[in-house]
Design an enzyme around this catalytic site. Structure first.
Site, PDB file in Angstrom:
ATOM      1  N   GLY A  53      -4.070 -10.825  -2.282  1.00 32.12           N
ATOM      2  CA  GLY A  53      -4.683 -11.832  -3.152  1.00 32.12           C
ATOM      3  C   GLY A  53      -5.748 -12.539  -2.348  1.00 32.12           C
ATOM      4  O   GLY A  53      -6.542 -11.899  -1.663  1.00 32.12           O
ATOM      5  N   GLU A  54      -5.723 -13.863  -2.376  1.00 35.12           N
ATOM      6  CA  GLU A  54      -6.675 -14.640  -1.600  1.00 35.12           C
ATOM      7  C   GLU A  54      -5.869 -15.507  -0.638  1.00 35.12           C
ATOM      8  O   GLU A  54      -5.098 -16.367  -1.076  1.00 35.12           O
ATOM      9  CB  GLU A  54      -7.523 -15.489  -2.569  1.00 35.12           C
ATOM     10  CG  GLU A  54      -8.841 -15.935  -2.003  1.00 35.12           C
ATOM     11  CD  GLU A  54      -9.726 -14.775  -1.520  1.00 35.12           C
ATOM     12  OE1 GLU A  54      -9.847 -13.770  -2.247  1.00 35.12           O
ATOM     13  OE2 GLU A  54     -10.259 -14.878  -0.396  1.00 35.12           O
ATOM     14  N   SER A  55      -6.043 -15.263   0.643  1.00 39.29           N
ATOM     15  CA  SER A  55      -5.175 -15.919   1.620  1.00 39.29           C
ATOM     16  C   SER A  55      -5.306 -17.439   1.596  1.00 39.29           C
ATOM     17  O   SER A  55      -4.335 -18.153   1.851  1.00 39.29           O
ATOM     18  CB  SER A  55      -5.457 -15.383   3.017  1.00 39.29           C
ATOM     19  OG  SER A  55      -6.840 -15.401   3.287  1.00 39.29           O
ATOM     20  N   CYS A  85      -2.050  -7.171   3.183  1.00 37.43           N
ATOM     21  CA  CYS A  85      -3.433  -7.620   3.025  1.00 37.43           C
ATOM     22  C   CYS A  85      -3.563  -9.138   3.203  1.00 37.43           C
ATOM     23  O   CYS A  85      -3.399  -9.616   4.310  1.00 37.43           O
ATOM     24  CB  CYS A  85      -3.998  -7.117   1.702  1.00 37.43           C
ATOM     25  SG  CYS A  85      -5.791  -7.084   1.743  1.00 37.43           S
ATOM     26  N   ARG A 112     -10.634 -12.061   8.736  1.00 40.76           N
ATOM     27  CA  ARG A 112     -10.621 -11.895   7.268  1.00 40.76           C
ATOM     28  C   ARG A 112     -11.850 -11.094   6.819  1.00 40.76           C
ATOM     29  O   ARG A 112     -12.939 -11.276   7.312  1.00 40.76           O
ATOM     30  CB  ARG A 112     -10.686 -13.259   6.567  1.00 40.76           C
ATOM     31  CG  ARG A 112      -9.448 -14.094   6.718  1.00 40.76           C
ATOM     32  CD  ARG A 112      -9.602 -15.377   5.924  1.00 40.76           C
ATOM     33  NE  ARG A 112      -9.735 -15.099   4.497  1.00 40.76           N
ATOM     34  CZ  ARG A 112     -10.356 -15.890   3.634  1.00 40.76           C
ATOM     35  NH1 ARG A 112     -10.911 -16.997   4.039  1.00 40.76           N
ATOM     36  NH2 ARG A 112     -10.418 -15.552   2.365  1.00 40.76           N
ATOM     37  N   ILE A 140      -8.487  -2.930   0.267  1.00 35.15           N
ATOM     38  CA  ILE A 140      -9.372  -3.712  -0.605  1.00 35.15           C
ATOM     39  C   ILE A 140      -9.753  -4.997   0.122  1.00 35.15           C
ATOM     40  O   ILE A 140      -8.899  -5.852   0.378  1.00 35.15           O
ATOM     41  CB  ILE A 140      -8.674  -4.070  -1.950  1.00 35.15           C
ATOM     42  CG1 ILE A 140      -8.187  -2.802  -2.656  1.00 35.15           C
ATOM     43  CG2 ILE A 140      -9.622  -4.868  -2.857  1.00 35.15           C
ATOM     44  CD1 ILE A 140      -7.257  -3.062  -3.828  1.00 35.15           C
ATOM     45  N   ARG A 141     -10.991  -5.141   0.469  1.00 37.46           N
ATOM     46  CA  ARG A 141     -11.469  -6.308   1.239  1.00 37.46           C
ATOM     47  C   ARG A 141     -10.454  -6.657   2.348  1.00 37.46           C
ATOM     48  O   ARG A 141     -10.000  -7.787   2.489  1.00 37.46           O
ATOM     49  CB  ARG A 141     -11.713  -7.513   0.319  1.00 37.46           C
ATOM     50  CG  ARG A 141     -12.847  -7.276  -0.677  1.00 37.46           C
ATOM     51  CD  ARG A 141     -13.243  -8.539  -1.440  1.00 37.46           C
ATOM     52  NE  ARG A 141     -12.117  -9.090  -2.167  1.00 37.46           N
ATOM     53  CZ  ARG A 141     -11.561 -10.280  -1.928  1.00 37.46           C
ATOM     54  NH1 ARG A 141     -12.049 -11.066  -0.980  1.00 37.46           N
ATOM     55  NH2 ARG A 141     -10.549 -10.705  -2.630  1.00 37.46           N
ATOM     56  N   HIS A 176      -2.813  -1.919   0.853  1.00 38.21           N
ATOM     57  CA  HIS A 176      -1.958  -2.267  -0.293  1.00 38.21           C
ATOM     58  C   HIS A 176      -0.982  -1.128  -0.609  1.00 38.21           C
ATOM     59  O   HIS A 176      -1.315  -0.248  -1.404  1.00 38.21           O
ATOM     60  CB  HIS A 176      -2.827  -2.518  -1.529  1.00 38.21           C
ATOM     61  CG  HIS A 176      -3.568  -3.802  -1.507  1.00 38.21           C
ATOM     62  ND1 HIS A 176      -3.143  -4.940  -2.164  1.00 38.21           N
ATOM     63  CD2 HIS A 176      -4.718  -4.144  -0.879  1.00 38.21           C
ATOM     64  CE1 HIS A 176      -3.993  -5.924  -1.962  1.00 38.21           C
ATOM     65  NE2 HIS A 176      -4.969  -5.469  -1.179  1.00 38.21           N
ATOM     66  N   GLU A 178       1.532  -1.077  -2.449  1.00 39.57           N
ATOM     67  CA  GLU A 178       2.086  -1.132  -3.814  1.00 39.57           C
ATOM     68  C   GLU A 178       1.208  -0.393  -4.829  1.00 39.57           C
ATOM     69  O   GLU A 178       1.595  -0.214  -5.964  1.00 39.57           O
ATOM     70  CB  GLU A 178       2.279  -2.597  -4.248  1.00 39.57           C
ATOM     71  CG  GLU A 178       1.017  -3.354  -4.669  1.00 39.57           C
ATOM     72  CD  GLU A 178       0.111  -3.776  -3.509  1.00 39.57           C
ATOM     73  OE1 GLU A 178       0.367  -3.370  -2.357  1.00 39.57           O
ATOM     74  OE2 GLU A 178      -0.871  -4.504  -3.782  1.00 39.57           O
TER      75      GLU A 178
HETATM   76  N1  GLN Z   1      -9.983 -10.780   1.718  1.00 41.49           N
HETATM   77  C1  GLN Z   1      -8.840 -11.412   1.143  1.00 41.49           C
HETATM   78  C2  GLN Z   1      -8.507 -12.698   1.896  1.00 41.49           C
HETATM   79  O1  GLN Z   1      -9.152 -13.041   2.825  1.00 41.49           O
HETATM   80  C3  GLN Z   1      -7.673 -10.461   1.135  1.00 41.49           C
HETATM   81  C4  GLN Z   1      -7.930  -9.330   0.184  1.00 41.49           C
HETATM   82  C5  GLN Z   1      -6.708  -8.709  -0.409  1.00 41.49           C
HETATM   83  O2  GLN Z   1      -5.595  -9.210  -0.326  1.00 41.49           O
HETATM   84  N2  GLN Z   1      -6.925  -7.593  -1.079  1.00 41.49           N
HETATM   85  O3  GLN Z   1      -7.593 -13.391   1.552  1.00 41.49           O
END
Ligand code: GLN
Length: 205
Positions: A53-55, A85, A112, A140-141, A176, A178
Site C-alpha cells: 500500500g502506502e507506507s 512491499c 522507498r 510494484i513501486r 507482492h 499475494e
Molecule cells: N512505494 C510504496 C511506499 O513507499 C510501496 C508500494 C507498494 O506497496 N506496492 O509505501
C-alpha cells in the site's frame, strides 16, 4: 486453528487472506483471518501480515491506534510476521523518510520507491532460499533494501539488491507474493519458519 491478523488499512487484504488459508490447508491447519484497524486485536493473533500500500498511511495508522507497540511485542514473543512491499518499509529499522515511523522489527534500511524510479512494475522469476522452484515475484513501486544487519539473512536478490529478507520470526519481501496463486511465501513465513514459535504458540485443532 490459528488466528492470522492482516493489517487492513489498505492493500491486498483478501488476496493475502487467501494465501494464508491455502498455506494453512497444506499443513492441515485451519486459519481464522482477522482484520486489524485498531489496537486490542494483535495480542490474540498467532501470525501477522503487513501488506503493501502506502507506507506513510500504514505507519500513521499503526502509530495513531497504538498497534505499533503491539506488533513489536508480537515479534518479541517470537511469533511470525510477513511484511510485503510497503509492509517491508514499515517493518524496517529505517526508511530514511520522516513520514514513515518504522517498527524496527527487521534489521534493514530501505530506499522507498527505488525500483519505481526506474520502472513502475515488473514480474521476475526469483530463486528464494527455502523454495525448490523459482517464485513468480511481482514488483510494484518496490522498495530497495540497501543495508542488512548482522542477524538478517538475505533470502533472495534481484539485480544484486536483496528483495526477500529474514530476521528471526520476521520475513519481508519487496515484492507482492499475494498477486499469484502461489502461496509458498506465506507458507515459508508462517508454517515453515523454524525461527518462529508458532508451534508453541498454537494448540492443535
Ligand atoms: N512505494 C510504496 C511506499 O513507499 C510501496 C508500494 C507498494 O506497496 N506496492 O509505501
Amino acid at each position: 486453528m490459528i488466528q492470522a491478523g492482516v493489517v487492513a488499512v489498505q492493500g491486498d487484504v483478501s488476496e493475502h487472506a487467501a494465501g494464508i488459508r491455502r498455506a494453512g490447508e497444506s499443513h492441515n491447519v485451519s486459519v481464522e483471518i482477522v482484520e486489524i484497524r485498531q489496537s486490542g486485536v494483535v495480542p490474540d493473533c498467532d501470525v501477522l501480515l503487513l501488506p503493501g500500500g502506502e507506507s506513510t498511511a500504514i505507519s500513521r495508522l499503526l502509530d495513531r491506534e497504538g498497534i505499533d507497540t503491539e506488533i513489536q511485542s508480537h515479534v518479541e514473543a517470537g511469533k511470525p510476521v510477513l511484511a510485503t512491499c510497503a509492509g517491508l518499509i514499515v517493518a524496517a529499522r529505517d526508511a530514511k523518510d520522516d513520514r514513515v515511523d518504522t517498527l524496527d522489527i527487521i534489521d534493514v534500511t530501505v530506499d522507498r520507491n527505488a525500483f519505481g524510479r526506474q520502472i513502475d512494475s515488473f514480474e521476475a522469476p526469483l530463486n528464494i532460499e527455502g523454495l525448490d522452484e523459482p517464485f513468480p515475484a511481482v514488483f510494484i513501486r518496490a522498495p530497495v533494501v540497501d543495508a542488512v544487519g548482522e542477524d538478517t539473512t538475505v533470502l533472495a536478490r534481484w539485480d544484486n539488491h536483496p528483495v526477500a529478507v529474514q530476521d528471526g520470526s520476521v520475513i519481508a519481501t519487496a515484492f507482492h507474493p499475494e498477486l499469484t496463486p502461489d502461496s509458498r511465501i506465506h507458507d515459508l513465513a508462517f508454517f515453515a519458519n523454524k525461527n518462529s514459535k508458532i508451534n508453541q504458540a498454537t494448540s492443535p485443532d
